[in-house]
Design a protein around this motif. Sequence first.
Motif, PDB file in Angstrom:
ATOM      1  N   UNK B  10      38.198  36.083  37.104  1.00 51.59           N
ATOM      2  CA  UNK B  10      39.122  34.930  36.691  1.00 51.59           C
ATOM      3  C   UNK B  10      40.406  35.274  37.185  1.00 51.59           C
ATOM      4  N   UNK B  13      40.567  35.460  41.009  1.00 47.22           N
ATOM      5  CA  UNK B  13      40.623  34.005  41.548  1.00 47.22           C
ATOM      6  C   UNK B  13      42.039  33.266  41.260  1.00 47.22           C
ATOM      7  N   UNK B  14      42.828  33.607  40.139  1.00 49.35           N
ATOM      8  CA  UNK B  14      43.992  32.719  39.972  1.00 49.35           C
ATOM      9  C   UNK B  14      44.992  33.266  40.977  1.00 49.35           C
ATOM     10  N   UNK B  17      44.137  32.207  44.473  1.00 50.57           N
ATOM     11  CA  UNK B  17      44.501  30.910  44.975  1.00 50.57           C
ATOM     12  C   UNK B  17      46.085  30.569  45.017  1.00 50.57           C
ATOM     13  N   UNK B  18      46.666  31.254  43.936  1.00 48.41           N
ATOM     14  CA  UNK B  18      48.167  31.251  44.177  1.00 48.41           C
ATOM     15  C   UNK B  18      48.748  31.695  45.306  1.00 48.41           C
ATOM     16  N   UNK B  21      47.838  29.127  48.054  1.00 47.04           N
ATOM     17  CA  UNK B  21      48.447  27.816  48.010  1.00 47.04           C
ATOM     18  C   UNK B  21      49.972  27.958  48.185  1.00 47.04           C
ATOM     19  N   UNK B  87      65.240  20.962  45.244  1.00 46.12           N
ATOM     20  CA  UNK B  87      64.225  21.046  46.261  1.00 46.12           C
ATOM     21  C   UNK B  87      63.287  19.813  46.124  1.00 46.12           C
TER      22      UNK B  87
END
Lengths: 324, 431, 278
Positions: B10, B13-14, B17-18, B21, B87
């Motif tokens: 997990x 995965x985090x 993905x971080x 992205x 931003x």
Amino acid sequence: MSRHTTTATGRPFTRAGAPSVSPQKTTRRRSFSTRRGLVIAAFMAPAAVFVAVFTYYPMLAGSQMAFRNWNLNNLTNTDWVGLGNFQKIFADPNFYVILGNSVVWVVASIIPQFIIGFALALWLRRKFVFRGLYQALIFFPWAISGFLIGILFRWMFNGEFGVINDLLSKAGLIDAPIPWLAEPGTAMTAVIIANTWYGVTFFAIMILAALQSVPDDVYEAAALDGSGKIRTLFSITIPYISTTLALTVLLRVIWIFNFPDIIWAMTGGGPANQTHIITTWMIAITQRGDYGQASALGLIVVAILLVFSAFYLMAIREKKGARS
Amino acid sequence: MTKRKLLAGLGLGLVTALALSGCSAPAGDGKVTLQLVESLTSPARTELLTKLIGEFEAQNPDINVDLISPPTDQADQKIQQMLQSGSGVDVLEVRDLTVGPFSANGWLSDMTGEFDGWDGWDSLTPNAQSVATAGGKMYFVPYGFYGISLFYRTDMVKDAGFDGAPVSWDDIVEQATAIQDPAANQYGYAFRGGKNGYTNAVLAISAYVAGDIDVTNAYRLKNGDSIFSAPEALDAMDTYLTLFKQASPPSSVAWGYPEMVEGFTNGSTGFLLQDPEVIAAVSESKAITAEQWNTAPMLVGPSGKAIQPLATAGWGTAEASEHKAESARLIQFLNSGDASIEFTQKNSLVPILTGAADDPFYKTGAWASYLYMNENPDVYITAEQPRGVAWFTEWADKADTELQQVLIGQMTSKELLASWDSYWAEKWAAE
Amino acid sequence: MINREMPAAKVVRIVFLGLWLVISLFPLYWILITSFKTPGAIFSYPLTYWPEVFSLENYISLFQKSSFGTYVFNSLLVATVAATVATFISMLSAYVLARFEFRSKGAVLMAFLVTQMIPAFIALGPLYLMMVQLKLVDNRFGLMLIYIAVCIPFSTIMLRGFFANIPDALEEAAMIDGCSRFGALFRVIIPVMKPGIIAAFIFNFVNCWNELFLSVTLMNKDENKTIPTALNGFISSFTIDWGSMSAAAVLTIVPTMILFAFASRYIVQGLTAGAVKG
């Protein structure tokens, strides 16, 4: 007895049916009690990390606004003002009216929600034709967002074109249309009706799920004793699910107190602040840009709910202690 | 152990993905991407803006524009977050209500430099030019103006025995009272008691003191006092409350914008004071036909004059934007030529381009009353609303609440006026 | 089983259930028929309880005018992933909080409870800045992370209550049989807990499905928007587009109703008496 067996107390089944602790088991426990810390840490870690990073950090970082002159209309001077924002709130006579409204809002919403939800849950245990469909249909209010409910009810309660007045007059219950949202008393009634309509589902689902954990043999035993239905309900069912009930009520109190959506969409707190609760008032204050005061109000909400929760949990613990 | 693997998985995965992205590909083709954020969002307007942006992109192949359209109610809060974080926003919709706070916080760029030498400048109306350069800084260039006129039901007025639309506040009380028939679900005036209900009360008060008003601040008299202090203000409030009691739906204490408009478009009320956007809504109504309604100029006070509270909104550039020159090009495109004409016509706005009002579009039907008011500036006086002050939203909230208190009988109109007068007097004294 | 019902009680029950059904459904009915009315007929007066013509205009324009399909997909994706992960994580923490005594337990529970009390807007500024730095603004994954964090406290508290209702005896027996604690949790406790877990999942899903505030703030592009943002978009400052909004609302409610219909069976049937008797 080792400490970690003490949690599951207060329920008839455990008290009656738990097997006595065997010597073999006690040893076993001790042997892995060194791993206990690891198990706790590993199981808690994901939840703790998520909540700490995405909830607590931003909340704590944001709460400093409550102690500063934080007005979006002019952020060039965001000096620390200590408790200045809090003093402003306590000096405002509206605060006390709105606090009273909040209490009315919570109490008058939660009682019918609880009673109707409980009744639904009890009666939904019994099998009947199309029960699944019935459940799916009556659960649906929970599927709608608060703001949509607010808008929908705002139109249904509209004095001149609203469907509620139309139905009431068709049924011969009223002669002249009621200007629901235009008068203090009826406006509060209307928002509470909308909230009740919405919140019954939560209780029904929670209680229904909890009732499933009451084993049938408990009922069988009660039936053998010749207990009546009402007595069984109060002496067996309710105590058995009391933990869930107590927590459900507590959570609902917190949520309803913190639930501005319906009121905001229906009345915006009007007429003349009469349906403002603290959290809708907070929205009104954020809309005029005073984030400092709004944050202070937010912290006051937390304080009120914390005090309430503490007393509530203490009362429950005492009651439980008295019973066992 | 299963759980460790699961947790590790997990976590991994985090992180992955971080990381993934995190590298959203920047446009490598030298194109500039502008973020345009609107705030008075509506589906139809978003569609129109998308089309206009498409035209702009076709003319400027080096610029990409992303349109961000948050729902109106949440838009200001979102825009504030964006501006505060510095931003995600280049061009934004700035309104007379937000320009004060936004510029005070240093969030808006002064576009004077970028607009220097813009060939479209001379085609702006004097009104638009003065708004764009207010205070010597160009924080936004208006795309249009919102004015008020009286929407009325020609058939109801006629059936009640009158030969034309009301001209003054006294007239409307008389006509609306005659039209009011609750038993038949017919009401005189679509009263606004809910959100921003104070605006219409102020409208009535302004009309009663129109001759003495300071046109640079519509809440101030020429003698420096607030308009609420004038003795005529009390007459205005009395008339306005009579209109509510005798000739409005009882539940209109709680009516906001949608209820008022709906009350008129569903055919149950005779009069509505509103902005021209309502024209589109009324035209679409199937409850009333085009022959059954029209617009009339604003209601005048006893002196025969009225104040036109011109409200405005436009486009500005964020101070934090790295593409100020391109942002200015986009704003210039939107505020000139066919793009501006299409934008103002489709949104029912009073145009910013000189000569645009000569278009047949503005001479026909419901628009005629706006033209008439434009041509009679001595009667329909344009006065600048103090909407840019930092406390204006606080004022609106207070004024709405107190007006409702008067409507439900918790306060007298005298107390209301005294409270409003002292509020503004204190604010001005502290300035 | 449950003893027989008296005729009078039966009448009360049926009347009550029938009445509540009508009350529950009336607003839904109202949305439904509004969604089938033509734009001009929506505000005709007197009110019509049955549209003269059923028009699909609102539904067609919903898909033509906006990328409604995309919003539905985004909401489904975000809500499903967030609710699943949050329910799973909460199961672990709830289990520990129900079964173990440790020093910081009370504090942890209180900390979770407090998250339910704090108004979201206080956190919004710092959260937005954090997401900007993580480059997770306008990103569905970023929204999922936040939703997971939002769901965890409530579902932990809720599931802990359900764990507490399950007798220790059950897992102790399993652990004697040689299961590890994790194994006991999954093989023995979870099946018994099914109603609670499904209820927790539903609440998490619905919360994420309807969440507006964070979604509006963090999502920019049309392709990343969720349904509540789109629904709110039909309220402009000038008017409310009732036709499109009702149609969108109906389509929003349908997936949750299917979920309820599917899940309510488990809520009722989930617990088998046999398992508890163990």
